[in-house]
Write a protein that holds these residues in place. Structure first.
Motif, short mmCIF file in Angstrom:
data_model
loop_
_atom_site.label_atom_id
_atom_site.label_comp_id
_atom_site.label_asym_id
_atom_site.label_seq_id
_atom_site.Cartn_x
_atom_site.Cartn_y
_atom_site.Cartn_z
N VAL A 112 8.40 2.46 44.79
CA VAL A 112 7.79 3.77 44.44
C VAL A 112 8.67 4.60 43.55
CG1 VAL A 112 6.59 6.02 45.15
CG2 VAL A 112 6.20 3.70 46.29
N ASP A 113 8.45 5.58 42.65
CA ASP A 113 9.11 6.40 41.88
C ASP A 113 8.95 7.51 42.50
OD1 ASP A 113 10.42 7.94 40.15
OD2 ASP A 113 8.84 7.97 38.66
N THR B 127 15.09 5.35 47.95
CA THR B 127 15.34 5.50 46.66
C THR B 127 16.32 4.60 46.04
OG1 THR B 127 17.07 7.01 47.14
CG2 THR B 127 14.95 7.95 46.63
N GLY B 128 16.23 4.32 44.84
CA GLY B 128 17.22 3.15 44.27
C GLY B 128 16.59 1.87 44.62
N ARG B 129 17.42 1.03 44.25
CA ARG B 129 17.14 -0.44 44.40
C ARG B 129 17.92 -1.13 45.41
NH1 ARG B 129 12.31 -1.42 42.42
NH2 ARG B 129 12.07 -0.58 40.38
N THR B 130 18.75 -0.33 46.27
CA THR B 130 19.26 -0.81 47.44
C THR B 130 18.60 -0.18 48.42
OG1 THR B 130 21.42 -0.67 46.14
CG2 THR B 130 21.57 -0.79 48.60
N GLU C 26 17.11 1.16 56.83
CA GLU C 26 15.69 1.35 56.15
C GLU C 26 14.98 0.24 56.07
OE1 GLU C 26 17.30 4.89 52.98
OE2 GLU C 26 17.56 2.61 52.52
N VAL C 27 15.45 -1.07 56.28
CA VAL C 27 14.78 -2.17 56.12
C VAL C 27 13.38 -2.38 56.98
CG1 VAL C 27 15.90 -3.91 57.70
CG2 VAL C 27 15.12 -4.92 55.39
N ASP C 28 13.43 -1.54 58.04
CA ASP C 28 12.40 -1.91 58.76
C ASP C 28 11.31 -0.91 58.62
OD1 ASP C 28 13.62 0.04 59.96
OD2 ASP C 28 13.75 -0.43 61.88
N GLU C 29 11.36 0.09 57.72
CA GLU C 29 10.45 1.01 57.35
C GLU C 29 10.29 1.16 55.81
OE1 GLU C 29 10.56 4.96 58.91
OE2 GLU C 29 11.60 4.47 60.57
N ASP C 30 10.55 -0.18 55.18
CA ASP C 30 10.45 -0.15 53.67
C ASP C 30 9.07 -0.50 53.31
OD1 ASP C 30 11.00 -0.21 51.03
OD2 ASP C 30 12.04 -2.07 51.03
N TYR C 31 7.94 0.29 53.52
CA TYR C 31 6.57 0.21 53.11
C TYR C 31 5.90 1.63 52.78
CZ TYR C 31 6.67 -0.29 58.19
OH TYR C 31 7.13 0.06 59.49
N ALA C 32 4.96 1.40 51.90
CA ALA C 32 4.16 2.54 51.54
C ALA C 32 2.72 2.24 51.22
CB ALA C 32 4.89 3.45 50.36
N VAL C 33 1.78 2.94 51.10
CA VAL C 33 0.57 2.90 50.66
C VAL C 33 0.07 3.65 49.65
CG1 VAL C 33 -1.95 2.62 51.47
CG2 VAL C 33 -0.16 1.98 53.16
N LEU C 34 -0.31 2.97 48.47
CA LEU C 34 -0.64 3.56 47.19
C LEU C 34 -2.21 3.91 47.47
CD1 LEU C 34 1.16 1.35 44.60
CD2 LEU C 34 2.01 3.28 45.99
#
Length: 318
Positions: free
Chosen positions: A146-147, A181-184, A189-197
């Motif tokens: 996401v931006d 944010t960013g590409r890292t 954070e890896v266990d919450e890296d999701y979003a719903v569009l």
């Protein structure tokens, strides 16, 4: 015919001349017969943060998939082929091509049968990633796709395959827990890296959607899992790829509602946000999304928080 050195040959304009002759306001309106070709300008999507406790569900009930009748179903997508690269020679000797195809499990496909047609390419000003339809107007992806800028806008392309796509719709809202944010993606954070569009159009009603289900560690090490996405290393993020018979492994110490899973599935930039899913009797369910890559293993993000976030987004933006 001149030799290219004639003094009277007309030259291009210098910048000050360009600024003088080409700085002018528009006049008139676009003719009606041409307006249909013009796509509307994207509006910024709204961001909706969710507190974990506010939608906590002990049962973490799955969200059920929807299989459309008009596309049919297929356990394996139809294979597609890349155009054969041109042969480049110099003094009669072959030169090595710029594109190198290494041996791996990902295969390009072009198939809108269910569930392969639910794949989405998510495009924002920060780049592109992968996603999957999980509701009537809902696309699951990775948070870092996401931006998050204040004027963020983006589109969802349904089944982009080279120069064609089956549908395109803008993003109106984003539901999330954590802005990555960013590409890292950090270890925390890896266990919450999701979003719903949430999309403007009800693309799920047309293409169907996958269900979501909370991952269970009893599935560790079993080759149940499929992945689809748009990797940059194959097809330049313009063609969907799939792989199957992949394994997930949940670390023993990751016991919270947000979970990370390691995998040896082939995941490179562009795959981020693509679903890790398997088939049950009533259809396919997503248990995680592709999140981070490493030299020895890749990582996916899932858990009950992911399932609850999808359900919450579907209830709030039906």
């Amino acid at each position: 015919m001149t030799n290219g050195n004639e003094k009277d040959v007309e030259s291009p304009l210098a910048y000050d001349q360009v600024a003088k002759f080409f700085a002018r306001s528009s006049k008139g309106k676009i003719p009606k017969e041409l307006q249909s070709m013009l796509l509307p300008e994207l509006k910024s999507y709204k961001l909706k943060s969710v507190e974990h406790k506010s939608i906590q569900d002990v049962d973490s009930k799955p969200t059920i998939p929807m299989i459309p009748k008009w596309f049919g179903t297929s356990p394996k997508p139809c294979k597609a082929k890349l155009a054969k690269p041109a042969r480049v020679t110099l003094n009669g000797k072959d030169l090595k091509p710029l594109t190198v195809f290494s041996a791996e499990d990902r295969r390009i496909y072009n198939d809108t049968s269910y569930p392969w047609g639910t794949i989405c390419k998510v495009v924002t000003s920060s780049g592109s990633g992968s996603g999957v339809i999980v509701g009537p107007r809902h696309v699951l992806t990775a948070s870092h796709v996401v931006d998050w800028s204040s004027n963020g806008a983006g589109t969802v392309e349904v089944h982009r395959s080279a120069g064609s796509l089956r549908a395109s719709t803008s993003i109106s809202r984003v539901w999330f827990y954590t802005k990555i944010t960013g590409r890292t993606v950090s270890w925390f954070e890896v266990d919450e890296d999701y979003a719903v569009l949430v999309t403007n159009d009800r693309i799920g009603d047309l293409f169907g959607w996958m269900g979501t289900r909370t991952y269970n560690s009893s599935w560790d090490g079993e080759p149940y899992w499929f992945n689809i996405g748009y990797p940059g290393s194959i097809g330049g993020t313009m063609r969907p790829t799939y792989q199957r018979d992949k394994k997930l492994d949940e670390p023993w110490y990751d016991l919270g509602p947000g979970r990370s899973m390691s995998t040896h599935a082939d995941l490179t930039p562009g795959n981020s946000g693509g679903p890790m899913f398997a088939f049950w009797n009533d259809g396919p369910y997503v248990v995680a999304v592709a999140s981070a890559e490493a030299s020895d293993e890749n990582w996916c993000s899932g858990g009950s928080w992911m399932t609850n976030l999808v359900r919450h987004a579907r209830e709030q933006d039906a």
